[in-house]
Scaffold this motif. Structure first.
Motif, PDB file in Angstrom:
ATOM      1  N   PHE A 165      -1.945 -92.113 -26.627  1.00  0.00           N
ATOM      2  CA  PHE A 165      -1.294 -93.224 -25.952  1.00  0.00           C
ATOM      3  C   PHE A 165      -1.216 -94.460 -26.855  1.00  0.00           C
ATOM      4  N   GLY A 166      -0.117 -95.185 -26.742  1.00  0.00           N
ATOM      5  CA  GLY A 166      -0.025 -96.511 -27.333  1.00  0.00           C
ATOM      6  C   GLY A 166       0.636 -96.634 -28.682  1.00  0.00           C
ATOM      7  N   LYS A 167       0.893 -95.524 -29.360  1.00  0.00           N
ATOM      8  CA  LYS A 167       1.529 -95.624 -30.665  1.00  0.00           C
ATOM      9  C   LYS A 167       2.936 -96.202 -30.533  1.00  0.00           C
ATOM     10  N   ALA A 168       3.258 -97.184 -31.367  1.00  0.00           N
ATOM     11  CA  ALA A 168       4.619 -97.737 -31.372  1.00  0.00           C
ATOM     12  C   ALA A 168       5.573 -96.641 -31.839  1.00  0.00           C
ATOM     13  N   ARG A 169       6.652 -96.434 -31.103  1.00  0.00           N
ATOM     14  CA  ARG A 169       7.577 -95.359 -31.398  1.00  0.00           C
ATOM     15  C   ARG A 169       8.786 -95.870 -32.185  1.00  0.00           C
ATOM     16  N   VAL A 170       8.998 -95.318 -33.380  1.00  0.00           N
ATOM     17  CA  VAL A 170      10.144 -95.655 -34.222  1.00  0.00           C
ATOM     18  C   VAL A 170      11.069 -94.444 -34.236  1.00  0.00           C
ATOM     19  N   TYR A 171      12.123 -94.490 -33.411  1.00  0.00           N
ATOM     20  CA  TYR A 171      13.068 -93.380 -33.309  1.00  0.00           C
ATOM     21  C   TYR A 171      14.209 -93.586 -34.303  1.00  0.00           C
ATOM     22  N   ASN A 172      14.352 -92.647 -35.228  1.00  0.00           N
ATOM     23  CA  ASN A 172      15.426 -92.702 -36.216  1.00  0.00           C
ATOM     24  C   ASN A 172      15.468 -94.066 -36.905  1.00  0.00           C
ATOM     25  N   ASP A 173      14.269 -94.533 -37.321  1.00  0.00           N
ATOM     26  CA  ASP A 173      14.096 -95.796 -38.047  1.00  0.00           C
ATOM     27  C   ASP A 173      14.322 -97.043 -37.190  1.00  0.00           C
ATOM     28  N   THR A 174      14.416 -96.877 -35.857  1.00  0.00           N
ATOM     29  CA  THR A 174      14.587 -98.019 -34.964  1.00  0.00           C
ATOM     30  C   THR A 174      13.410 -98.094 -33.997  1.00  0.00           C
ATOM     31  N   LEU A 175      12.691 -99.229 -34.008  1.00  0.00           N
ATOM     32  CA  LEU A 175      11.569 -99.409 -33.099  1.00  0.00           C
ATOM     33  C   LEU A 175      12.083 -99.399 -31.668  1.00  0.00           C
ATOM     34  N   ASN A 176      11.539 -98.494 -30.849  1.00  0.00           N
ATOM     35  CA  ASN A 176      12.050 -98.326 -29.493  1.00  0.00           C
ATOM     36  C   ASN A 176      10.894 -98.031 -28.543  1.00  0.00           C
ATOM     37  N   GLY A 177      10.121 -99.071 -28.215  1.00  0.00           N
ATOM     38  CA  GLY A 177       9.043 -98.899 -27.255  1.00  0.00           C
ATOM     39  C   GLY A 177       7.775 -98.315 -27.870  1.00  0.00           C
ATOM     40  N   TYR A 178       6.966 -97.707 -27.016  1.00  0.00           N
ATOM     41  CA  TYR A 178       5.684 -97.148 -27.430  1.00  0.00           C
ATOM     42  C   TYR A 178       5.448 -95.824 -26.721  1.00  0.00           C
ATOM     43  N   HIS A 179       4.478 -95.077 -27.223  1.00  0.00           N
ATOM     44  CA  HIS A 179       4.162 -93.799 -26.594  1.00  0.00           C
ATOM     45  C   HIS A 179       3.357 -94.059 -25.330  1.00  0.00           C
ATOM     46  N   SER A 180       3.963 -93.754 -24.191  1.00  0.00           N
ATOM     47  CA  SER A 180       3.399 -94.153 -22.905  1.00  0.00           C
ATOM     48  C   SER A 180       2.439 -93.131 -22.297  1.00  0.00           C
ATOM     49  N   GLY A 181       2.077 -92.116 -23.072  1.00  0.00           N
ATOM     50  CA  GLY A 181       1.154 -91.108 -22.547  1.00  0.00           C
ATOM     51  C   GLY A 181       0.414 -90.398 -23.657  1.00  0.00           C
ATOM     52  N   THR A 182      -0.069 -89.207 -23.328  1.00  0.00           N
ATOM     53  CA  THR A 182      -0.786 -88.361 -24.279  1.00  0.00           C
ATOM     54  C   THR A 182      -0.055 -87.036 -24.395  1.00  0.00           C
ATOM     55  N   ASP A 183       0.232 -86.602 -25.626  1.00  0.00           N
ATOM     56  CA  ASP A 183       0.931 -85.337 -25.845  1.00  0.00           C
ATOM     57  C   ASP A 183      -0.053 -84.213 -26.146  1.00  0.00           C
ATOM     58  N   TYR A 184       0.172 -83.065 -25.480  1.00  0.00           N
ATOM     59  CA  TYR A 184      -0.621 -81.865 -25.727  1.00  0.00           C
ATOM     60  C   TYR A 184       0.258 -80.814 -26.400  1.00  0.00           C
ATOM     61  N   ARG A 185      -0.276 -80.177 -27.420  1.00  0.00           N
ATOM     62  CA  ARG A 185       0.454 -79.085 -28.061  1.00  0.00           C
ATOM     63  C   ARG A 185       0.595 -77.939 -27.058  1.00  0.00           C
ATOM     64  N   ALA A 186       1.825 -77.442 -26.898  1.00  0.00           N
ATOM     65  CA  ALA A 186       2.049 -76.374 -25.928  1.00  0.00           C
ATOM     66  C   ALA A 186       3.375 -75.687 -26.198  1.00  0.00           C
ATOM     67  N   LYS A 187       3.341 -74.403 -26.470  1.00  0.00           N
ATOM     68  CA  LYS A 187       4.577 -73.656 -26.634  1.00  0.00           C
ATOM     69  C   LYS A 187       5.267 -73.546 -25.279  1.00  0.00           C
ATOM     70  N   VAL A 188       6.567 -73.279 -25.302  1.00  0.00           N
ATOM     71  CA  VAL A 188       7.333 -73.164 -24.068  1.00  0.00           C
ATOM     72  C   VAL A 188       6.707 -72.089 -23.170  1.00  0.00           C
ATOM     73  N   GLY A 189       6.476 -72.455 -21.909  1.00  0.00           N
ATOM     74  CA  GLY A 189       5.941 -71.502 -20.937  1.00  0.00           C
ATOM     75  C   GLY A 189       4.452 -71.587 -20.703  1.00  0.00           C
TER      76      GLY A 189
END
Length: 284
Positions: A165-189
């Motif tokens: 949580f909280g990392k500033a998000r730079v999408y395609n070299d443009t600052l666009n908000g922050y990471h609003s949660g926690t990501d878990y590694r998970a394959k589809v399904g």
């Protein structure tokens, strides 16, 4: 522990009631909790933080207490935040003031490359994203007096955390908000579990978050599960802790399959893992 006890002693002296505070110093994007010990002829109502109001609720498992969560916005700058406690004593409304110190979380930046259409939106996508945001905020603004959770929260899956949580998000070299949660590694399904008992208040595909499920746990506490490939619940369903609510995927604005897990308290976006740790420690 000594710090918390000393705070409780201090405020029991200054106030006409006894309270415990989990932490009077809070990092932006995190949550603190105030517990009130029920006293004869005293009725706890709410707290006010600037223009926002948060109701004081009955403790979910301890009849001798009430509590309120104090969520701090990610965008809050370091300062001393005034919290006004509103209560009634012998039928007469009164108030007392607490101060919380807000610290900078010093969150890192994270660069992400996604499809250009997910960053620079056309008119149709802007309208869709705007409508979905308004729909979600209406949900988060509501709260129920009855808690649905009665035991400790669990993780939505047993997997490696790939982005916190909280990392500033730079999408395609443009600052666009922050990471609003926690990501878990998970394959589809990969199965996703409800972190606690709750009611499904949203289950649909959305522009940014893809396959989305939002659970209401009562008392203004919501958990959210994003980028799902499928969900096995619908609006209005009651779920129990550890029930499988759907499968992970790579829908919405993503660079690959994973689960994005987030939480809201009183409408405020907060660090979901810190919130769960706090609730498990103080309430259960």
């Amino acid at each position: 522990m000594k710090f918390i006890i000393s705070l409780a002693f201090l405020f029991s002296t200054l106030f006409s009631f006894n309270i415990d505070i989990s932490d009077s110093t809070i990092v932006n994007g995190r949550t603190s909790i105030i517990e009130f010990y029920k006293e004869k002829n005293t009725e706890y109502k709410k707290i006010l933080i600037e223009k926002k109001s948060y109701k004081i609720y009955d403790h979910p498992i301890d009849a001798s207490k009430m509590y309120v969560l104090v969520p701090i916005s990610y965008y809050e700058k370091p300062n001393d935040k005034k919290v006004e406690v509103i209560y009634k004593e012998n039928g007469k409304q009164k108030s007392k003031t607490l101060f919380f110190h807000i610290e900078d979380g010093k969150y890192k930046k994270e660069k992400i490359e996604v499809q250009k259409s997910k960053v620079t939106l056309n008119k149709k996508d802007k309208e869709r994203a705007s409508m979905e945001y308004a729909e979600a905020m209406k949900i988060y603004a509501a709260s129920t007096d009855k808690a649905q959770m009665s035991s400790k929260f669990i993780a939505p899956m047993d997997s490696k955390i790939t982005s916190s949580f909280g990392k500033a998000r730079v999408y395609n070299d443009t600052l666009n908000g922050y990471h609003s949660g926690t990501d878990y590694r998970a394959k589809v399904g990969t199965p996703i579990k409800a972190t606690n008992d709750g009611t499904v208040v949203l289950a649909k595909d959305r522009f940014y978050s893809g396959g989305t499920v939002i659970l209401d746990h009562g008392h203004g506490i919501y958990t959210c599960y994003y980028h799902m490939s499928d969900f096995s619940v619908k609006n209005g369903d009651r779920v129990n802790k550890s029930d499988v609510i759907g499968l992970s995927g790579e829908s919405g604005r993503v660079t690959g399959p994973h689960l994005h897990f987030s939480a809201r308290v009183g409408g405020e976006q907060v660090d979901p893992l810190q919130l769960i740790e706090l609730l498990n420690k103080k309430l259960f």
